[in-house]
Structure formats: C-alpha cells, structure tokens
Design a protein around this motif. Sequence first.
Motif, PDB file in Angstrom:
ATOM      1  N   ARG A  15       0.711  -0.941  -0.083  1.00 13.89           N
ATOM      2  CA  ARG A  15       0.008  -0.029   0.182  1.00 13.89           C
ATOM      3  C   ARG A  15       0.780   1.377  -0.135  1.00 13.89           C
ATOM      4  N   LYS A  16       0.343   2.167  -0.651  1.00 14.27           N
ATOM      5  CA  LYS A  16       1.140   3.435  -0.834  1.00 14.27           C
ATOM      6  C   LYS A  16       1.456   4.075   0.446  1.00 14.27           C
ATOM      7  N   GLU A  17       0.369   3.982   1.350  1.00 19.91           N
ATOM      8  CA  GLU A  17       0.832   4.648   2.727  1.00 19.91           C
ATOM      9  C   GLU A  17       1.675   4.150   3.525  1.00 19.91           C
ATOM     10  N   LEU A  18       2.223   2.818   3.089  1.00 22.74           N
ATOM     11  CA  LEU A  18       3.358   2.381   3.743  1.00 22.74           C
ATOM     12  C   LEU A  18       4.739   2.803   3.559  1.00 22.74           C
ATOM     13  N   LEU A  19       4.590   3.322   2.357  1.00 24.22           N
ATOM     14  CA  LEU A  19       5.975   3.937   1.832  1.00 24.22           C
ATOM     15  C   LEU A  19       6.664   5.235   2.686  1.00 24.22           C
ATOM     16  N   THR A  20       5.785   5.735   3.130  1.00 27.52           N
ATOM     17  CA  THR A  20       6.251   7.032   4.068  1.00 27.52           C
ATOM     18  C   THR A  20       5.615   6.585   5.453  1.00 27.52           C
ATOM     19  N   TYR A  21       5.302   5.503   5.907  1.00 26.90           N
ATOM     20  CA  TYR A  21       4.916   5.342   7.467  1.00 26.90           C
ATOM     21  C   TYR A  21       5.992   5.253   8.294  1.00 26.90           C
ATOM     22  N   LYS A  22       6.027   5.951   9.412  1.00 30.48           N
ATOM     23  CA  LYS A  22       7.009   5.763  10.347  1.00 30.48           C
ATOM     24  C   LYS A  22       6.625   4.901  11.584  1.00 30.48           C
ATOM     25  N   PRO A  23       7.173   3.740  11.852  1.00 31.66           N
ATOM     26  CA  PRO A  23       6.509   2.767  12.964  1.00 31.66           C
ATOM     27  C   PRO A  23       7.027   3.361  14.255  1.00 31.66           C
ATOM     28  N   TYR A  24       6.350   2.754  15.342  1.00 35.60           N
ATOM     29  CA  TYR A  24       6.659   2.843  16.304  1.00 35.60           C
ATOM     30  C   TYR A  24       8.074   2.683  17.041  1.00 35.60           C
ATOM     31  N   THR A  25       8.723   3.598  17.625  1.00 36.46           N
ATOM     32  CA  THR A  25      10.084   3.210  18.091  1.00 36.46           C
ATOM     33  C   THR A  25      10.152   2.772  19.815  1.00 36.46           C
ATOM     34  N   PRO A  26      10.466   1.456  19.807  1.00 34.46           N
ATOM     35  CA  PRO A  26      10.474   0.998  21.187  1.00 34.46           C
ATOM     36  C   PRO A  26      11.769   1.465  22.001  1.00 34.46           C
ATOM     37  N   GLY A  27      11.809   1.309  23.296  1.00 33.70           N
ATOM     38  CA  GLY A  27      13.177   1.342  23.994  1.00 33.70           C
ATOM     39  C   GLY A  27      13.968   0.431  23.703  1.00 33.70           C
ATOM     40  N   GLU A  28      15.210   0.771  23.827  1.00 35.06           N
ATOM     41  CA  GLU A  28      16.202  -0.490  23.414  1.00 35.06           C
ATOM     42  C   GLU A  28      16.195  -1.493  24.637  1.00 35.06           C
ATOM     43  N   GLN A  29      16.367  -2.735  23.791  1.00 35.35           N
ATOM     44  CA  GLN A  29      16.143  -4.147  24.437  1.00 35.35           C
ATOM     45  C   GLN A  29      17.393  -4.930  24.445  1.00 35.35           C
ATOM     46  N   PRO A  30      18.512  -5.051  25.571  1.00 37.46           N
ATOM     47  CA  PRO A  30      19.461  -5.540  25.533  1.00 37.46           C
ATOM     48  C   PRO A  30      19.324  -7.233  25.867  1.00 37.46           C
ATOM     49  N   GLY A  31      20.263  -8.020  25.448  1.00 34.99           N
ATOM     50  CA  GLY A  31      19.883  -9.460  25.548  1.00 34.99           C
ATOM     51  C   GLY A  31      19.471  -9.796  26.909  1.00 34.99           C
ATOM     52  N   LEU A  32      18.769 -10.792  27.058  1.00 33.30           N
ATOM     53  CA  LEU A  32      18.161 -11.260  28.505  1.00 33.30           C
ATOM     54  C   LEU A  32      19.450 -11.433  29.431  1.00 33.30           C
ATOM     55  N   SER A  33      20.553 -11.960  28.911  1.00 33.39           N
ATOM     56  CA  SER A  33      21.673 -12.079  29.899  1.00 33.39           C
ATOM     57  C   SER A  33      22.730 -10.915  30.325  1.00 33.39           C
ATOM     58  N   THR A  34      22.284  -9.850  29.619  1.00 41.09           N
ATOM     59  CA  THR A  34      23.189  -8.632  29.836  1.00 41.09           C
ATOM     60  C   THR A  34      23.164  -8.201  31.187  1.00 41.09           C
ATOM     61  N   THR A  35      24.194  -7.653  31.721  1.00 44.33           N
ATOM     62  CA  THR A  35      24.355  -7.020  33.014  1.00 44.33           C
ATOM     63  C   THR A  35      24.075  -5.457  32.856  1.00 44.33           C
ATOM     64  N   THR A  36      23.431  -5.311  32.236  1.00 43.10           N
ATOM     65  CA  THR A  36      23.012  -3.761  31.655  1.00 43.10           C
ATOM     66  C   THR A  36      22.088  -3.310  32.784  1.00 43.10           C
ATOM     67  N   ILE A  37      22.103  -2.337  33.140  1.00 39.29           N
ATOM     68  CA  ILE A  37      21.016  -1.901  34.240  1.00 39.29           C
ATOM     69  C   ILE A  37      19.957  -1.077  33.322  1.00 39.29           C
ATOM     70  N   LYS A  38      18.790  -1.686  33.372  1.00 35.30           N
ATOM     71  CA  LYS A  38      17.846  -1.186  32.378  1.00 35.30           C
ATOM     72  C   LYS A  38      16.598  -0.303  32.790  1.00 35.30           C
ATOM     73  N   LEU A  39      16.701   0.897  32.753  1.00 31.55           N
ATOM     74  CA  LEU A  39      15.769   1.748  33.507  1.00 31.55           C
ATOM     75  C   LEU A  39      15.177   2.619  32.240  1.00 31.55           C
ATOM     76  N   ASN A  40      14.940   2.001  31.145  1.00 37.50           N
ATOM     77  CA  ASN A  40      14.304   2.660  29.913  1.00 37.50           C
ATOM     78  C   ASN A  40      13.272   2.410  29.526  1.00 37.50           C
ATOM     79  N   THR A  41      12.289   1.413  29.884  1.00 35.88           N
ATOM     80  CA  THR A  41      10.974   1.160  29.328  1.00 35.88           C
ATOM     81  C   THR A  41      10.123   0.738  30.501  1.00 35.88           C
ATOM     82  N   ASN A  42      10.200   1.259  31.453  1.00 37.68           N
ATOM     83  CA  ASN A  42       9.214   1.304  32.788  1.00 37.68           C
ATOM     84  C   ASN A  42       8.724  -0.153  32.986  1.00 37.68           C
TER      85      ASN A  42
END
Length: 364
Positions: A15-42
């Motif tokens: 569909r032509k509407e999809l050509l200019t469509y901007k999808p939702y931008t989620p917060g960054e999701q590191p791997g499940l085993s990461t040691t990152t402190i994840k305080l970005n997606t509530n």
Amino acid sequence: MKTETKLFSIESLVRKELLTYKPYTPGEQPGLSTTTIKLNTNENPYSPSPKIREAVDKVLETGVLRKYPNYHGRKLQEMIAKDYHLDPDQILVTNGSDEALRLLFQALIGPGDVVVAPDPTYSFYPVLTEQMMVGATYKAIPLKSDLHFDFESLEKEQGKLLCFAHPNAPTGVEEPKEKLLNLVKNFSGIVLSDEAYIDFTEPNSSLISEIQNHPNLVVSRTFSKSYALAGLRVGYLVGSLEVISWIRKLKDSYNVGILEQVVAEASYADKEYFLEKRTLVIEEREKLKKDLESLGFEIPKSSTNFLFCKPKLGASPESLYLRLKEKNILIRYFSTGISKDYIRITIGTKEENKKLLENIQELL
C-alpha cells in the motif's frame, strides 16, 4: 529463444501509505543475559508473583497446551469484573494493552476522522492513527508549561476519539479525576483513558468505576507494569457492553494463550504480593526523586513507576543519556517537543538506583 526476466518490486505492491509510514520506536532491549541496568522501558524491577510457577506447572502437567485457550479469557474476565462490579462481557482480554488500543482504533477510525490527544502522551497513538491507512488526522494539543493537560483547549476539540495516558507518559503527571470526567462528558466521540500506570498512584484514581455513568468512556489496562509481566503480553479493555461488543468482533480468534491466561490469573489473585511490590516501587520512586533533586534536577510529581527529569542548567539530557549508555545504564531520551529537555528514568531496585545516582554524580 531467451525469455525476458521480469523484475519483482515489492514497493509496487505494498500500500502506498506504507512507503512513508514511520513505525513505533521502542526502547532499547539488550539481551536477556546482559549486565546492563535497564531503566528505559518502565518495566517492574521485581519478579512477578511466585504463585505463577504452580499455575504454569499445572498447565504443563495436564497437557492442555495441545488445546486452544478460552476464546474470551473468561476466568480473567470474571476476576476483574468482580473487583469493579461489572459484567464480565464489559471486559475484552487482549494480547497486551497495545492490542486493545489497536482494536479500538480499528473499530472507530475511518477516512477523514480525527484523533485528539494531549502532547506529549503515549507515542503509540499517532502511530496507530497512521497504521489505519485511511488518511485520518492526529491532532496533538500541547501540554501547558507546568506539564499538565491544557483542558481548555482539549474541551474545544471535536473528533472520533480522544486518548490520553492516565497518569500521563512520559511526564508521570496525574490529572484530577473530576477534570478528566468533565472532558469525557463534553467530548462528542469515544474517550480512552489509558491506565498502564494507574496502580502506582492513589487508590480509586482509575476511571473504570465511572464507565457505567459515561457510555463513551473506555479504559485500557496492562499486566506489564505493576504485575511485572511485560514479557507475557496481557492487557484488557473495559467499556460499556455495547462498545466492547463492537470491538470484540475484530479480535483474533485466540489472541491470548493458555499460559498467558493462567499466569495473569495467578498474578491478579495474589493481591498481597502485588501490594508489597507496588509499595517498594513507590518508596524507591520518592527516594530517587529526592536524591536527583539534590543534584539539581527538576522533576514533576510522579504518579507512575518512572521520573521525568530535567537536568540542572548546563547539562545536556541527550549527552547524559548517551554517557550513561556507555556505562551500561539505559534510560530514555525523546528528541522532540518539550521532551527533548528531559530524560525519563524507570524506577529500579535499590541497588540499581544507587548505581545510577553514583554514575550521574560522576557525569555532572
């Protein structure tokens, strides 16, 4: 004789509407085993109810995963309806509250329709408006300088749907219930109160209790935040019998699986554990707010599980976000509108919040 190969172009087919469509931008999701402190997606920093293990074990032991789930999520419907004195059929159980929102938009929004919302609020609303691909208009009404809704301007708007997060996101600010109900009363279309964070504010703040008095009011809820089940994807939509019956026509045949249903049921039933962890999040929220304010941050009163923070004069929100990321601490930064002057920080555990503060002190 050579035959000419026809070039395939997907762009000529979508569909032509999809050509200019901007999808939702989620917060960054590191791997499940990461040691990152994840305080970005509530997400909730605490584990969900321990009683879900028994519920899952029972499903696995009885072998019912070979069968389709209950079409309506009937047991969960009945549990929620009992607490709010509703008919179970006023509740539509969905694959996360995002599915509830999508079904609502799909049921209402057609060519030329207008969706009204304060700005900023949940950034999925304009995306959903565009996803309908019918040329609907999304009309954003800027917040006042104190980050509250501009009720005077909102009350002048006409449209098919008015939607807002209650309490609001990303600001964390809660509006007076009476003002919201007055907005519902005077709006010509359907009004959505998106209550993803309602459990982190005062009891009786939800608008669910007002649905019987306002036929154009619908409320969405999720198990992702206060029940610590973001990875499960269960939510629900509440409204009048008539409104929900129309929206239900559009849902997938078996949209919420057996495991999802029984885990949500077990979590919802464990009210003691729920209240214990909710209290911990609120206590940590108030402590972190006080500690950040002592470092020069400006932070509005939050009724959620996150803080909307303006760094002290001279400190760049974007730079702070990027430098914390280098230290494996994820927070959220939105680069548009009034949000560009703020960072959003999810409430973590006591240990996570302590490490966050230590790193912020080093960077300021």
